[in-house]
Design a protein around this motif. Structure first.
Motif, PDB file in Angstrom:
ATOM      1  N   LEU A 153       0.973  -1.115   0.063  1.00 22.64           N
ATOM      2  CA  LEU A 153       0.013  -0.073  -0.105  1.00 22.64           C
ATOM      3  C   LEU A 153       0.915   1.219  -0.069  1.00 22.64           C
ATOM      4  O   LEU A 153       1.660   1.456   0.880  1.00 22.64           O
ATOM      5  CB  LEU A 153      -0.881   0.143   1.232  1.00 22.64           C
ATOM      6  CG  LEU A 153      -1.853  -1.224   1.356  1.00 22.64           C
ATOM      7  CD1 LEU A 153      -2.945  -0.807   2.480  1.00 22.64           C
ATOM      8  CD2 LEU A 153      -2.485  -1.304   0.046  1.00 22.64           C
ATOM      9  N   VAL A 243      -0.442  -0.682  -4.762  1.00 22.96           N
ATOM     10  CA  VAL A 243      -1.928   0.168  -4.693  1.00 22.96           C
ATOM     11  C   VAL A 243      -1.337   1.368  -4.158  1.00 22.96           C
ATOM     12  O   VAL A 243      -0.972   1.647  -2.939  1.00 22.96           O
ATOM     13  CB  VAL A 243      -2.866  -0.608  -4.099  1.00 22.96           C
ATOM     14  CG1 VAL A 243      -4.087   0.522  -4.689  1.00 22.96           C
ATOM     15  CG2 VAL A 243      -3.392  -1.816  -4.580  1.00 22.96           C
ATOM     16  N   ASP A 244      -1.598   2.354  -5.042  1.00 27.20           N
ATOM     17  CA  ASP A 244      -1.446   3.843  -4.716  1.00 27.20           C
ATOM     18  C   ASP A 244      -2.812   4.149  -3.783  1.00 27.20           C
ATOM     19  O   ASP A 244      -3.634   4.376  -4.507  1.00 27.20           O
ATOM     20  CB  ASP A 244      -1.102   4.730  -5.608  1.00 27.20           C
ATOM     21  CG  ASP A 244      -0.803   6.351  -5.160  1.00 27.20           C
ATOM     22  OD1 ASP A 244      -1.135   6.610  -4.141  1.00 27.20           O
ATOM     23  OD2 ASP A 244      -0.043   6.906  -5.955  1.00 27.20           O
ATOM     24  N   LEU A 245      -2.762   4.637  -2.765  1.00 30.35           N
ATOM     25  CA  LEU A 245      -3.720   5.125  -1.697  1.00 30.35           C
ATOM     26  C   LEU A 245      -3.680   6.641  -1.041  1.00 30.35           C
ATOM     27  O   LEU A 245      -4.140   6.917  -0.433  1.00 30.35           O
ATOM     28  CB  LEU A 245      -4.248   4.138  -0.741  1.00 30.35           C
ATOM     29  CG  LEU A 245      -4.498   2.592  -1.005  1.00 30.35           C
ATOM     30  CD1 LEU A 245      -4.824   1.717   0.114  1.00 30.35           C
ATOM     31  CD2 LEU A 245      -5.713   2.690  -1.742  1.00 30.35           C
ATOM     32  N   TYR A 251      -7.848   5.083  -6.071  1.00 26.21           N
ATOM     33  CA  TYR A 251      -6.700   4.253  -5.857  1.00 26.21           C
ATOM     34  C   TYR A 251      -6.076   4.049  -7.311  1.00 26.21           C
ATOM     35  O   TYR A 251      -6.720   4.227  -8.288  1.00 26.21           O
ATOM     36  CB  TYR A 251      -7.189   2.896  -5.324  1.00 26.21           C
ATOM     37  CG  TYR A 251      -7.860   1.803  -6.210  1.00 26.21           C
ATOM     38  CD1 TYR A 251      -7.190   0.960  -7.041  1.00 26.21           C
ATOM     39  CD2 TYR A 251      -9.289   2.180  -6.329  1.00 26.21           C
ATOM     40  CE1 TYR A 251      -7.906   0.062  -7.851  1.00 26.21           C
ATOM     41  CE2 TYR A 251     -10.035   1.202  -6.968  1.00 26.21           C
ATOM     42  CZ  TYR A 251      -9.361   0.257  -7.820  1.00 26.21           C
ATOM     43  OH  TYR A 251      -9.852  -0.675  -8.730  1.00 26.21           O
ATOM     44  N   LEU A 267     -11.488  -2.661  -2.551  1.00 28.62           N
ATOM     45  CA  LEU A 267     -11.122  -1.404  -2.601  1.00 28.62           C
ATOM     46  C   LEU A 267     -12.507  -0.461  -3.362  1.00 28.62           C
ATOM     47  O   LEU A 267     -13.121   0.642  -2.827  1.00 28.62           O
ATOM     48  CB  LEU A 267     -10.242  -0.958  -3.367  1.00 28.62           C
ATOM     49  CG  LEU A 267      -8.845  -1.342  -2.796  1.00 28.62           C
ATOM     50  CD1 LEU A 267      -7.667  -0.762  -4.071  1.00 28.62           C
ATOM     51  CD2 LEU A 267      -8.646  -0.665  -1.379  1.00 28.62           C
ATOM     52  N   CYS A 280      -1.748   9.114  -8.367  1.00 31.09           N
ATOM     53  CA  CYS A 280      -2.717   9.903  -7.426  1.00 31.09           C
ATOM     54  C   CYS A 280      -2.007  11.001  -6.530  1.00 31.09           C
ATOM     55  O   CYS A 280      -2.641  12.078  -5.985  1.00 31.09           O
ATOM     56  CB  CYS A 280      -2.914   8.669  -6.433  1.00 31.09           C
ATOM     57  SG  CYS A 280      -4.072   7.459  -6.947  1.00 31.09           S
TER      58      CYS A 280
END
Length: 281
Positions: A153, A243-245, A251, A267, A280
């Motif tokens: 993450l 995953v870019d949060l 996302y 998600l 993001c």
């Protein structure tokens, strides 16, 4: 290979006590630390019989518990001395070092022949630790739904992380592998670990220790947890899903990895995050 589970608290307590005996001064050097020198890696094999007696399963033998404790203590000692340690994870074999030791971070890049612009992930012992090292913009329940697991993450980093770790980006990838030894190691180390795959950059990932034997001479310690997955299956070498949060409500999949379908479902369906094709950050 069956699951290797966490030993009783007394074993972990002994490991932590032994590790702390190394002195607080070696725990989190941010700029420099001594790298061990020697003829090559020490090898330790994880016992196959360690199970978690608290979960109501059969107790491991005393010899197995001692073997698990020995491996943890050796790994913590090597990491705090600035060494590079090969470790099994839930996806691939990795190389770990102290994220607080700038010299060790440089040694990882040299070991892999890795571009200095490619980031290293940070391995932590539990979800609660993420809040110290990241700016979290998603519900805690989301973190707990995905971690521990084969997911990285990516979030905005905090000032607690060594400035020499990925200095080219304000983001950092967080891993909590679903592997008992790695979780125990991160907890016993009591600090962030930098983690990357155990292979030369651009070469296939490793599912057993023999597959990265060209790296052995530059490692302080190799923890042999046995084969990971099916060596004949290409899917097993994909690594974690990244995953870019970093942006609320969105996302972005940076790397599909081995857990894309289930990760995207969580998600989107449970947390109503919107997929994004653009960065993001």
């Amino acid at each position: 290979m069956g699951p290797v589970r966490t030993p009783p608290p007394a074993v972990l307590g002994a490991v932590e006590a032994a590790a702390m005996g190394l002195g607080e001064g070696s725990l989190a050097p941010r700029v420099s630390c001594l790298l061990p020198t020697g003829p090559g890696a020490r090898f330790l094999q994880l016992p196959r019989g360690v199970v978690d007696s608290r979960a109501g399963q059969a107790a491991a033998s005393k010899r197995d518990l001692e073997g698990w404790s020995e491996a943890l203590t050796a790994a913590v000692t090597a990491l705090r001395a600035g060494g590079l340690v090969a470790v099994p994870t839930d996806t691939l074999y990795g190389v770990a070092c102290s994220a607080c030791c700038s010299a060790a971070l440089g040694a990882v890049y040299s070991l892999k022949g890795r571009s200095q612009t490619k980031p290293l992930a940070v391995c932590l012992g539990g979800v609660a630790d993420i809040y110290k090292y990241c700016q979290v913009r998603v519900p805690r329940e989301l973190l707990e739904d995905l971690l521990p697991g084969p997911v990285t993450l990516v979030m905005e980093r905090s000032r607690e992380l060594n400035k020499d770790l990925n200095p080219f980006t304000p983001l950092v990838g967080i891993r909590i592998p679903d592997h008992a030894f790695m979780r125990d190691l991160a907890q016993a180390f009591s600090g962030p670990l930098a983690l990357t795959s155990a292979n030369i950059s651009s070469q296939p990932s490793s599912l057993n220790v023999k597959e990265f034997q060209d790296l052995w001479p530059q490692l302080s310690l190799v923890i042999d947890g046995g084969p990971i997955g099916d060596v004949k299956s290409p899917e097993c070498r994909l690594g974690s899903t990244v995953v870019d949060l970093s942006v609320p409500g969105k996302y972005r999949i940076i790397r599909p990895g081995c857990a894309l379908t289930q990760t995207a479902a969580i998600l989107q369906k449970k947390y109503r995050l919107v997929p994004s094709e653009e960065p993001c950050s």
